[in-house]
Design a protein around this motif. Structure first.
Motif, mmCIF file in Angstrom:
data_model
loop_
_atom_site.group_PDB
_atom_site.id
_atom_site.type_symbol
_atom_site.label_atom_id
_atom_site.label_comp_id
_atom_site.label_asym_id
_atom_site.label_seq_id
_atom_site.Cartn_x
_atom_site.Cartn_y
_atom_site.Cartn_z
ATOM 1 N N SER A 4 0.802 -1.334 0.146
ATOM 2 C CA SER A 4 -0.022 -0.037 -0.035
ATOM 3 C C SER A 4 0.826 1.204 -0.023
ATOM 4 O O SER A 4 2.121 1.106 0.342
ATOM 5 C CB SER A 4 -1.091 0.040 1.106
ATOM 6 N N LEU A 5 0.530 2.341 -0.690
ATOM 7 C CA LEU A 5 1.151 3.438 -0.770
ATOM 8 C C LEU A 5 1.489 4.168 0.624
ATOM 9 O O LEU A 5 2.443 4.760 0.819
ATOM 10 C CB LEU A 5 0.341 4.384 -1.708
ATOM 11 N N GLU A 6 0.521 3.736 1.413
ATOM 12 C CA GLU A 6 0.682 4.224 3.014
ATOM 13 C C GLU A 6 1.895 3.621 3.589
ATOM 14 O O GLU A 6 2.555 4.398 4.315
ATOM 15 C CB GLU A 6 -0.564 4.257 3.774
ATOM 16 N N VAL A 7 2.051 2.405 3.497
ATOM 17 C CA VAL A 7 3.134 1.698 3.843
ATOM 18 C C VAL A 7 4.585 2.231 3.212
ATOM 19 O O VAL A 7 5.366 2.572 4.313
ATOM 20 C CB VAL A 7 2.879 0.041 3.603
ATOM 21 N N ILE A 8 4.378 2.309 2.296
ATOM 22 C CA ILE A 8 5.607 2.831 1.297
ATOM 23 C C ILE A 8 5.964 4.372 2.031
ATOM 24 O O ILE A 8 7.101 4.541 2.137
ATOM 25 C CB ILE A 8 5.719 2.902 -0.130
ATOM 26 N N ALA A 10 5.194 5.687 4.776
ATOM 27 C CA ALA A 10 5.392 5.602 6.183
ATOM 28 C C ALA A 10 7.101 5.117 6.348
ATOM 29 O O ALA A 10 7.835 5.781 6.970
ATOM 30 C CB ALA A 10 4.656 4.698 6.945
ATOM 31 N N ALA A 11 7.239 4.186 5.372
ATOM 32 C CA ALA A 11 8.730 3.574 5.338
ATOM 33 C C ALA A 11 9.691 4.758 4.791
ATOM 34 O O ALA A 11 10.657 4.931 5.505
ATOM 35 C CB ALA A 11 8.994 2.567 4.443
ATOM 36 N N ILE A 12 9.232 5.818 3.989
ATOM 37 C CA ILE A 12 9.993 6.795 3.557
ATOM 38 C C ILE A 12 10.155 7.773 4.772
ATOM 39 O O ILE A 12 11.303 8.284 4.880
ATOM 40 C CB ILE A 12 9.400 7.410 2.269
ATOM 41 N N GLN A 13 9.158 8.051 5.469
ATOM 42 C CA GLN A 13 9.159 8.974 6.446
ATOM 43 C C GLN A 13 10.112 8.513 7.627
ATOM 44 O O GLN A 13 10.664 9.732 8.127
ATOM 45 C CB GLN A 13 7.806 9.570 7.019
ATOM 46 N N THR A 14 10.292 7.372 7.883
ATOM 47 C CA THR A 14 11.205 6.765 8.855
ATOM 48 C C THR A 14 12.861 7.182 8.696
ATOM 49 O O THR A 14 13.441 6.607 9.480
ATOM 50 C CB THR A 14 10.815 5.334 9.463
ATOM 51 N N HIS A 15 12.949 7.007 7.361
ATOM 52 C CA HIS A 15 14.443 7.004 6.827
ATOM 53 C C HIS A 15 14.903 8.244 6.549
ATOM 54 O O HIS A 15 13.972 9.020 5.894
ATOM 55 C CB HIS A 15 14.756 6.060 5.994
ATOM 56 N N SER A 16 16.136 8.524 6.589
ATOM 57 C CA SER A 16 16.795 9.901 6.294
ATOM 58 C C SER A 16 17.418 9.807 4.977
ATOM 59 O O SER A 16 17.841 10.928 4.468
ATOM 60 C CB SER A 16 17.626 10.461 7.523
ATOM 61 N N GLU A 17 18.158 8.665 4.736
ATOM 62 C CA GLU A 17 19.051 8.605 3.627
ATOM 63 C C GLU A 17 18.715 7.585 2.508
ATOM 64 O O GLU A 17 18.246 6.623 2.929
ATOM 65 C CB GLU A 17 20.583 8.391 3.963
ATOM 66 N N ASP A 118 11.919 -5.200 -0.793
ATOM 67 C CA ASP A 118 11.126 -5.532 0.339
ATOM 68 C C ASP A 118 9.806 -4.845 0.463
ATOM 69 O O ASP A 118 8.855 -5.155 0.774
ATOM 70 C CB ASP A 118 11.797 -4.560 1.912
ATOM 71 N N LEU A 119 9.983 -3.701 -0.488
ATOM 72 C CA LEU A 119 8.534 -3.024 -0.498
ATOM 73 C C LEU A 119 8.495 -2.802 -2.152
ATOM 74 O O LEU A 119 9.448 -2.508 -2.742
ATOM 75 C CB LEU A 119 8.305 -1.701 0.223
ATOM 76 N N GLY A 120 7.131 -2.378 -2.804
ATOM 77 C CA GLY A 120 7.250 -1.818 -4.193
ATOM 78 C C GLY A 120 5.955 -1.438 -4.838
ATOM 79 O O GLY A 120 5.160 -1.868 -4.113
ATOM 80 N N TRP A 140 0.618 11.782 -3.631
ATOM 81 C CA TRP A 140 1.450 12.304 -2.214
ATOM 82 C C TRP A 140 1.662 13.880 -2.130
ATOM 83 O O TRP A 140 2.236 14.523 -1.601
ATOM 84 C CB TRP A 140 2.851 11.770 -2.114
ATOM 85 N N GLY A 141 0.942 14.689 -3.321
ATOM 86 C CA GLY A 141 0.837 15.891 -3.320
ATOM 87 C C GLY A 141 2.261 16.683 -3.433
ATOM 88 O O GLY A 141 2.196 17.639 -3.059
ATOM 89 N N ALA A 142 3.241 15.947 -4.268
ATOM 90 C CA ALA A 142 4.584 16.429 -4.367
ATOM 91 C C ALA A 142 4.501 17.569 -5.430
ATOM 92 O O ALA A 142 3.546 17.633 -6.143
ATOM 93 C CB ALA A 142 5.152 15.557 -5.013
ATOM 94 N N GLU A 143 5.461 18.390 -5.383
ATOM 95 C CA GLU A 143 5.570 19.699 -6.071
ATOM 96 C C GLU A 143 6.373 19.056 -7.225
ATOM 97 O O GLU A 143 7.561 19.138 -6.963
ATOM 98 C CB GLU A 143 6.101 20.938 -5.565
ATOM 99 N N ILE A 144 5.734 19.035 -8.460
ATOM 100 C CA ILE A 144 6.558 18.718 -9.759
ATOM 101 C C ILE A 144 7.057 19.818 -10.258
ATOM 102 O O ILE A 144 6.610 20.859 -10.903
ATOM 103 C CB ILE A 144 5.798 17.722 -10.533
ATOM 104 N N THR A 145 8.479 19.757 -10.086
ATOM 105 C CA THR A 145 9.206 20.924 -10.609
ATOM 106 C C THR A 145 9.440 20.472 -12.270
ATOM 107 O O THR A 145 9.215 19.568 -12.658
ATOM 108 C CB THR A 145 10.779 21.044 -10.049
ATOM 109 N N PRO A 146 10.018 21.709 -12.781
ATOM 110 C CA PRO A 146 10.313 21.390 -14.299
ATOM 111 C C PRO A 146 11.043 20.213 -14.651
ATOM 112 O O PRO A 146 11.035 19.702 -15.661
ATOM 113 C CB PRO A 146 10.691 22.833 -14.922
ATOM 114 N N ALA A 147 12.149 20.302 -13.629
ATOM 115 C CA ALA A 147 13.362 19.168 -13.879
ATOM 116 C C ALA A 147 12.568 17.938 -13.778
ATOM 117 O O ALA A 147 12.928 17.189 -14.416
ATOM 118 C CB ALA A 147 14.264 19.525 -12.825
#
Ligand SMILES: [Mn+2]
Length: 324
Positions: A4-8, A10-17, A118-120, A140-147
């Motif tokens: 689930s996108l929420e699981v992914i 959440a996993a992104i939020q708990t890691h910093s690198e 592990d996730l995907g 996820w409401g990201a701001e999609i830049t021109p790049a």
């Protein structure tokens, strides 16, 4: 595999690198998706490296952020986000990074995906991994830049063969329009994708097209690129990219095959099909994979041996198919 996108998230939020990884012989779908997702992670305040296996194709230098690729190896504790590959064997010299990472997240669209990681998010219906990533960024409401838009547009544009393959749906064209609205330049991406060849590439294409064999009333076309042909053209192996497109433009073809002599004991194969033939099924016996219309394999065997083995089964499959 679809977590689930929420699981992914959440996993992104708990890691910093994070390390965003493209596949071997990176294409615009793989590297463009990695660069766009890496920029999104940076928006979240993460430390991000973008890596691609050697050799990194110079033809992708137009992608925004290309100059950062392979500049920072990233820590071994970083989460690996992998893009556009159906199996860990597609990551070349970076494969150990995938197995040693604390967490691997896969984003892909290959029919042959074996569910590694592990996730995907694996959407086998998606025309490109770029479409998968665009869907996540929207959710996820990201701001999609021109790049980011340019990287994702290049991903979608090239995995549809420049909006020409039969994965070019109305939804894909709308995604292209959305990315153009967000700052991607369609003419620039088209120029750098399909109209920007060094002379060595043209020479190599001429040699490969000249050596093409036509079998079964032109329903099968195949050719090879040998080390000798590379030397004659003054070209590198990465310049073989457009040759399979030349072969598959043949009006009568049901199957096009390109064999590449990567070394005395390494042969790479690209297959394209029309009609009822599944390209990924034709290369399965060689340990390859891909999509219904486009697939490939890398085989530890000499060129002549791989040609003999694959052509035998391909001839039988093509002969059993009705003419187009
Ligand atoms: Mn792809």
């Amino acid at each position: 595999m679809n977590d689930s996108l929420e699981v992914i998230r959440a996993a992104i939020q708990t890691h910093s690198e994070f390390v965003c990884v493209a596949h071997q012989d990176a294409d615009a779908d793989s590297l463009g998706s990695a660069l766009a997702f890496g920029e999104y992670l940076e928006q979240l305040g993460k430390r991000v490296s973008v890596l691609a296996p050697d050799p990194l194709p110079r033809s992708l230098a137009y992608l925004p952020g290309y100059s950062r690729v392979n500049q920072e190896p990233g820590s071994l504790d970083a989460v690996v986000a992998a893009f556009d590959a159906g199996s860990p064997s597609r990551f070349g010299n970076l494969r150990p990074r995938l197995s040693s990472a604390p967490l691997t997240i896969l984003f892909d669209h290959h029919a042959s995906n074996d569910g590694f990681g592990d996730l995907g998010v694996v959407d086998r219906q998606a025309a490109a991994t770029g479409i998968v990533v665009l869907g996540l960024l929207r959710r996820w409401g990201a701001e999609i830049t021109p790049a980011m838009a340019t990287n994702l547009y290049a991903a979608v544009f090239t995995d549809t063969g420049g909006f020409r393959h039969d994965n070019t749906t109305a939804a894909v064209l709308r995604a292209g329009a959305e990315l153009a609205d967000l700052g991607a330049d369609p003419a620039f991406v088209a120029l750098r994708s399909y109209k920007w060849r060094p002379a060595t590439t043209l020479r190599l294409q001429a040699l490969a097209a000249g050596a093409a064999r036509y079998e079964l009333e032109g329903r099968l076309i195949w050719t090879e690129v040998t080390q000798g042909m590379l030397a004659e053209a003054g070209a590198e192996m990465e310049e073989t990219e457009g040759i399979i497109d030349l072969l598959q433009s043949l009006d009568t073809m049901l199957c096009a095959v390109l064999f590449k002599q990567d070394g005395p004991q390494v042969t790479k194969v690209s297959v394209r099909t029309r009609g009822g033939l599944g390209a990924h099924q034709l290369v399965a016996a060689l340990g390859g994979g891909g999509h219904f219309r486009a697939a490939g394999a890398e085989v530890r065997a000499p060129l002549a041996e791989v040609e003999a083995t694959l052509l035998e089964s391909v001839r039988a499959a093509v002969a059993a198919e009705a003419a187009p």
